[in-house]
Design an enzyme around this catalytic site. Structure first.
Site, PDB file in Angstrom:
ATOM      1  N   TYR A 133       4.274   5.447  11.161  1.00 47.70           N
ATOM      2  CA  TYR A 133       4.611   4.057  11.467  1.00 47.70           C
ATOM      3  C   TYR A 133       5.467   3.368  10.408  1.00 47.70           C
ATOM      4  CZ  TYR A 133       0.376   3.372   8.590  1.00 47.70           C
ATOM      5  OH  TYR A 133      -0.565   3.421   7.597  1.00 47.70           O
ATOM      6  N   HIS A 141      -3.694   4.207   4.656  1.00 49.90           N
ATOM      7  CA  HIS A 141      -4.773   3.212   4.757  1.00 49.90           C
ATOM      8  C   HIS A 141      -6.078   3.820   4.252  1.00 49.90           C
ATOM      9  CE1 HIS A 141      -7.286   0.025   6.288  1.00 49.90           C
ATOM     10  NE2 HIS A 141      -7.979   0.899   6.988  1.00 49.90           N
ATOM     11  N   ARG A 195       0.863  -1.186   0.000  1.00 47.01           N
ATOM     12  CA  ARG A 195       0.000   0.000   0.000  1.00 47.01           C
ATOM     13  C   ARG A 195       0.896   1.231   0.000  1.00 47.01           C
ATOM     14  NH1 ARG A 195      -2.096   0.541   5.366  1.00 47.01           N
ATOM     15  NH2 ARG A 195      -0.770   2.353   5.547  1.00 47.01           N
TER      16      ARG A 195
END
Length: 368
Positions: free
Chosen positions: A276, A267, A263
């Site tokens: 992160y 998200h 990805r």
């Protein structure tokens, strides 16, 4: 930063087109496409990426409530989407915009959902794609039940039989619904393909915090085969998915396909991936970009030239502008439209609720 230098090594998977655009031979999988079909796959990849980028921009400008981008996962979706036959049924999550494109669904449809003007308005029976599912993993149970019904209707066991495919992410494999669907699909030999787009993160949780074994190996514990494919390789994804679907419709039961991809974006538009994961990780995956490798392959093989690539880019840009204009022109839903399309034959209770709401709204007329 959590696990900031995390750059996983390349795993073993089925691959027919490497990141440098070179064809790779595989003993069990291959594809045979015409030049037009190869160019069509590239066109699919470019168009869905451009429309996806436009949707992200619309959300940032306040025109959509939220958006779940597919950036980086185009090959997984186009490969799987083009492997479906017209009679096959797909059960998506909320990110399968490429599947909708491959099934001929107007791109305004998912944007209407994320703009809040409807709950998803395409015809599931016509296009053989169910509505987007927001509840993580729930669609795998829906798909399994549908597949069991296909078997009971005698639509399995021949070359022209039906098959079902359920899309979900790596994070969903930890959900009870998904594991329960594996049990039912295995025991009833359901004609369903479980297609996991492993994009390496369940929102902010990296894959190594979700599982100790490769995801595709979980299938063996439920009694059916699993296979991992390079999810950034549209050719391999097509070949693997097609074989799994063919096996399902012939009555050979379920298969789990793990499309190993990434990805590239957030998200959803409410997420900040820089909290992160490190930029170096993203750059490492950028070198594996599905569109870049397909363009290199087409060029090296003499299948496409600069004029073709320019034409595709121009067409994608035109479609993005048209989509933006259509989104901005979407009418706001009327306050009573919430009662529409709840029951096909109506309902006395629903009629009473509608009447109560009408009286309530009417009480504000004339300044009261």
């Amino acid at each position: 930063m959590t696990n900031g230098d995390r750059i996983p090594p390349d795993p073993e998977f089925v691959q027919l087109l490497d990141p440098d655009g070179e064809r790779v031979e595989h003993p069990d999988y291959s594809v045979e496409f015409t030049p037009d079909e190869y160019r069509g796959l590239y066109r699919d990849l470019v168009i869905i990426r451009k429309l996806d980028a436009e949707a992200t921009a619309l959300q940032r400008q306040g025109e959509l409530g939220i958006w779940a981008s597919l950036l980086g996962q185009e090959a997984a979706q186009v490969g799987a989407g083009r492997a479906l036959r017209p009679q096959d049924m797909a059960f998506p999550t909320y990110r399968e915009h490429g599947i909708l494109h491959c099934r001929g669904i107007d791109p305004i449809m998912p944007l209407g959902l994320f703009r809040g003007v409807d709950q998803g308005a395409w015809d599931s029976q016509k296009h053989k794609v169910h509505m987007y599912t927001i509840v993580i993993g729930a669609q795998t149970l829906h798909a399994t039940g549908y597949a069991m019904g296909i078997t009971m209707d005698g639509k399995v066991g021949t070359e022209d039989g039906e098959a079902v495919i359920a899309f979900f992410g790596d994070g969903a494999t930890a959900q009870g619904d998904v594991n329960e669907s594996f049990v039912w699909a295995s025991v009833f030999n359901a004609p369903v393909v479980f297609f996991c787009q492993n994009n390496q993160y369940a929102i902010s949780e990296p894959l190594e915090r979700q599982t100790r074994v490769p995801l595709f190996k979980r299938a063996s514990g439920f009694g059916f085969p699993g296979i991992r494919v390079d999810g950034n390789d549209v050719l391999a994804t097509y070949a693997v998915t097609k074989q799994a679907l063919d096996n399902a419709r012939l009555g050979q039961g379920p298969t789990m396909v793990e499309a190993y991809t990434y990805r590239m974006g957030a998200h959803t538009t409410s997420d900040d991936p820089t909290r992160y994961r490190a930029g170096s990780e993203v750059e490492a995956w950028r070198d594996k970009d599905p569109i870049k490798r397909m363009r290199i392959f087409l060029t090296k093989a003499g299948i496409a030239d600069d004029d073709f690539f320019t034409q595709v880019d121009d067409d994608a840009a035109k479609q993005a502008v048209e989509l933006r204009e259509r989104v901005l022109a979407l009418p706001d839903p009327g306050p009573l439209s919430i009662f529409d399309n709840v029951y096909p034959g109506g309902s006395p209770l629903l009629d009473e609720q509608r009447a109560q709401q009408e009286r309530y709204l009417a009480s504000f007329e004339g300044g009261h």
